[in-house]
Enzyme design. Structure first.
Site, PDB file in Angstrom:
ATOM      1  N   LYS A   1       0.882  -1.186   0.000  1.00  0.00           N
ATOM      2  CA  LYS A   1       0.000   0.000   0.000  1.00  0.00           C
ATOM      3  C   LYS A   1       0.917   1.232   0.000  1.00  0.00           C
ATOM      4  O   LYS A   1       1.989   1.224   0.609  1.00  0.00           O
ATOM      5  CB  LYS A   1      -0.884   0.014   1.262  1.00  0.00           C
ATOM      6  CG  LYS A   1      -1.814  -1.197   1.387  1.00  0.00           C
ATOM      7  CD  LYS A   1      -2.988  -1.126   0.433  1.00  0.00           C
ATOM      8  CE  LYS A   1      -3.856  -2.361   0.564  1.00  0.00           C
ATOM      9  NZ  LYS A   1      -5.000  -2.377  -0.353  1.00  0.00           N
TER      10      LYS A   1
ATOM     11  N   HIS B   1      -6.919 -13.322  -7.107  1.00  0.00           N
ATOM     12  CA  HIS B   1      -7.703 -12.262  -6.471  1.00  0.00           C
ATOM     13  C   HIS B   1      -9.095 -12.269  -7.117  1.00  0.00           C
ATOM     14  O   HIS B   1      -9.230 -12.579  -8.293  1.00  0.00           O
ATOM     15  CB  HIS B   1      -7.010 -10.916  -6.685  1.00  0.00           C
ATOM     16  CG  HIS B   1      -7.496  -9.837  -5.775  1.00  0.00           C
ATOM     17  ND1 HIS B   1      -8.734  -9.267  -5.879  1.00  0.00           N
ATOM     18  CD2 HIS B   1      -6.899  -9.228  -4.709  1.00  0.00           C
ATOM     19  CE1 HIS B   1      -8.892  -8.351  -4.932  1.00  0.00           C
ATOM     20  NE2 HIS B   1      -7.799  -8.320  -4.218  1.00  0.00           N
TER      21      HIS B   1
ATOM     22  N   GLN C   1      -4.089 -11.954   5.273  1.00  0.00           N
ATOM     23  CA  GLN C   1      -3.396 -10.833   4.608  1.00  0.00           C
ATOM     24  C   GLN C   1      -3.835  -9.502   5.184  1.00  0.00           C
ATOM     25  O   GLN C   1      -5.037  -9.267   5.392  1.00  0.00           O
ATOM     26  CB  GLN C   1      -3.782 -10.818   3.123  1.00  0.00           C
ATOM     27  CG  GLN C   1      -2.847 -11.567   2.247  1.00  0.00           C
ATOM     28  CD  GLN C   1      -3.280 -11.515   0.784  1.00  0.00           C
ATOM     29  OE1 GLN C   1      -2.843 -12.358   0.051  1.00  0.00           O
ATOM     30  NE2 GLN C   1      -4.094 -10.573   0.370  1.00  0.00           N
TER      31      GLN C   1
ATOM     32  N   GLY D   1      -3.586  -2.306   4.991  1.00  0.00           N
ATOM     33  CA  GLY D   1      -3.630  -1.202   5.950  1.00  0.00           C
ATOM     34  C   GLY D   1      -3.279  -1.661   7.350  1.00  0.00           C
ATOM     35  O   GLY D   1      -2.687  -0.902   8.138  1.00  0.00           O
TER      36      GLY D   1
HETATM   37  C1  CAP Z   1      -7.003  -5.434   1.177  1.00  0.00           C
HETATM   38  C2  CAP Z   1      -7.104  -5.363  -0.336  1.00  0.00           C
HETATM   39  C3  CAP Z   1      -7.729  -6.572  -0.973  1.00  0.00           C
HETATM   40  C4  CAP Z   1      -9.020  -7.009  -0.350  1.00  0.00           C
HETATM   41  C5  CAP Z   1      -9.929  -7.640  -1.371  1.00  0.00           C
HETATM   42  C6  CAP Z   1      -7.874  -4.136  -0.773  1.00  0.00           C
HETATM   43  O1  CAP Z   1      -6.372  -4.277   1.635  1.00  0.00           O
HETATM   44  O2  CAP Z   1      -5.821  -5.257  -0.891  1.00  0.00           O
HETATM   45  O3  CAP Z   1      -7.875  -6.275  -2.342  1.00  0.00           O
HETATM   46  O4  CAP Z   1      -8.671  -7.970   0.561  1.00  0.00           O
HETATM   47  O5  CAP Z   1     -11.032  -8.164  -0.704  1.00  0.00           O
HETATM   48  O6  CAP Z   1      -7.450  -3.580  -1.791  1.00  0.00           O
HETATM   49  O7  CAP Z   1      -8.862  -3.832  -0.123  1.00  0.00           O
HETATM   50  P1  CAP Z   1      -6.515  -3.909   3.197  1.00  0.00           P
HETATM   51  P2  CAP Z   1     -11.331  -9.739  -0.737  1.00  0.00           P
HETATM   52  O8  CAP Z   1      -5.855  -5.016   3.974  1.00  0.00           O
HETATM   53  O9  CAP Z   1      -5.810  -2.605   3.339  1.00  0.00           O
HETATM   54  O10 CAP Z   1      -7.989  -3.813   3.486  1.00  0.00           O
HETATM   55  O11 CAP Z   1     -10.097 -10.378  -0.179  1.00  0.00           O
HETATM   56  O12 CAP Z   1     -12.559  -9.874   0.106  1.00  0.00           O
HETATM   57  O13 CAP Z   1     -11.562 -10.099  -2.158  1.00  0.00           O
HETATM   58 MG    MG Z   2      -6.471  -4.945  -2.856  1.00  0.00          MG
END
Ligand code: CAP
Ligand code: MG
Length: 409
Positions: free
Chosen positions: A138, A254, A346, A349
């Protein structure tokens, strides 16, 4: 005769049985009117048939003769079980809840090359069997290759087993993928020399045009894991990369955009279906959701889906479920308690937003995991683990996700 079985939730002005028959006809040998061109014996061979309706739940079960499918062609499979039916006027809402695939259908697919055990061998956790800790670089986009590599190094030194690109980072001008790859792999080689630990980097090759070439260039460039956004690239993208025998690295999948299909309980396609197709196509790890993060979920479906991914399936290797999205150290316990140890937890943030930075954030995640694995209460463990204590200080309050988004955190 063998069948693919599909379960749908249906809302219609027609009686449920009739609506189910309309769907079965449209998705196999029928249309809105009888046609003189249909041979009399065709339906016996290829017509989909309604084999059950549940008026109380509003669901129906439809069997599709195996012959109607082109083996190993997922786009054609979806056009059949998840095609026109979503737009039929008399069917007001419909959701494809689940699919059941016979062995003769599934065995035409390669499935995952590594699976959970294969990935554990790469990371070195085949003996202790603990969950893996991953991070997403990030900010999502905008860092240059050197900045990205520095963040990856810090997260890896802090204890992450996996570093991944975010789902929207591919080959933009501000961070060309080959430079990013070489920078990160150089840093992870240093981590290996300094700590003896192998850290995986899921390099996002999502694209429509040249995904196999990207995969080949990435592996030539030293990639130890590839990442594909399955719904924006397509299941065939995973199949095509998986089919390349020379690409002997795991595929992290993903699911971005899934919410457009999965979120509405009355209309769309359940994540369960996406998880089954991803396993057939060859994904080694798949985001399936969390019990405590920022994305909505059905815990019941999540647990069942992860159990499917980890369990036997016509001889195909299993898939590492990934819990991600709003995760921070205090989420580790509920995730492991509900979803078990075969899990990649994972935090983006939740690591890079730690008050003392990325290394401390990764350490706090590992400390939270160590506490859970040693069955020591988190706050007890935090007494002599300052990074975890600082994470609890920041995220320990009982605030809702809406409050977090409204007031920041
Ligand atoms: C998480 C993340 C992932 C999400 C996707 C985001 O970041 O990188 O893409 O996990 O959701 O961009 O939100 P944070 P899922 O840890 O900062 O929230 O795994 O439910 O598909
Ligand atoms: Mg993401």
């Amino acid at each position: 005769m063998e069948f693919v079985k599909a379960k749908y939730y249906v809302e219609s002005e027609l009686p449920l049985e009739k609506a189910a028959q309309v769907i079965a006809a449209e998705q196999s040998t029928g249309t809105w009117v009888d046609v003189s061109t249909k041979p009399s014996d065709l339906d016996a061979r290829l017509a989909a048939r309604v084999v059950g309706v549940d008026e109380e739940k509003g669901t129906c079960d439809i069997d599709f003769p195996l012959e109607i499918f082109e083996i190993s062609n997922i786009p054609q499979f979806l056009a059949t079980v998840a095609g026109n039916l979503f737009g039929l006027e008399p069917v007001k809402n419909v959701k494809l809840l689940d699919i059941e695939l016979p062995k003769s259908f599934a065995r035409e697919f390669k499935g995952p090359r590594f699976g959970i055990e294969g990935i554990r061998k790469l990371v070195g956790t085949e003996r202790d069997g603990r969950p893996h800790i991953g991070t997403i670089i990030k900010p999502k986009v905008g860092l240059n290759p050197k900045q990205t590599a520095d963040v990856a190094y810090d997260a890896a030194m802090g204890g992450c087993d996996l570093i991944k690109d975010d789902e929207t980072l591919t080959d933009q001008k501000f961070c060309p993928m080959e430079e990013r790859l070489s920078g990160i792999m150089e840093k992870l080689d240093s981590v290996k020399q300094e700590t003896g630990r192998t850290v995986l980097y899921a390099h996002n090759i999502t694209s429509g045009l040249d995904i196999v070439e990207r995969a080949e260039r990435a592996v030539e460039g030293g990639a130890n894991m590839l990442m594909i956004d399955v719904l924006t690239s397509g299941f065939s993208a995973i199949q095509a990369v998986r089919a390349e025998q020379a690409l002997k690295v795991p595929i992290h999948v993903h699911r971005t955009m899934h919410g457009a299909l999965t979120r509405n309980p009355r209309h769309g396609i359940a994540m369960t279906v996406i998880s089954k197709l991803t396993r057939l196509a060859g994904g080694d790890q798949l985001h399936t959701g969390t019990v405590s993060g920022k994305m909505e979920r059905s815990v019941e479906e999540l647990v069942a889906m992860n159990d499917f991914l980890k369990g036997g399936f016509h001889g195909l290797k299993n898939v590492f479920p990934v819990a991600s999205g709003g995760i921070h150290p205090l989420c580790v316990e509920p995730e492991v308690k509900t979803l078990g140890n075969d899990l990649v937890i994972q935090a983006g943030g939740g690591i890079h937003g730690h008050p003392d930075g990325t290394v401390a954030g990764a350490r706090a995640m590992r400390q939270a995991l160590d506490a859970v694995m040693s069955k020591i209460p988190l706050k007890e463990y935090a007494k002599d683990h300052k990074e975890l204590a600082r994470a609890i200080g920041k995220w320990g309050g009982d605030v809702s996700w809406s409050e977090i988004y409204e007031h920041g955190n």
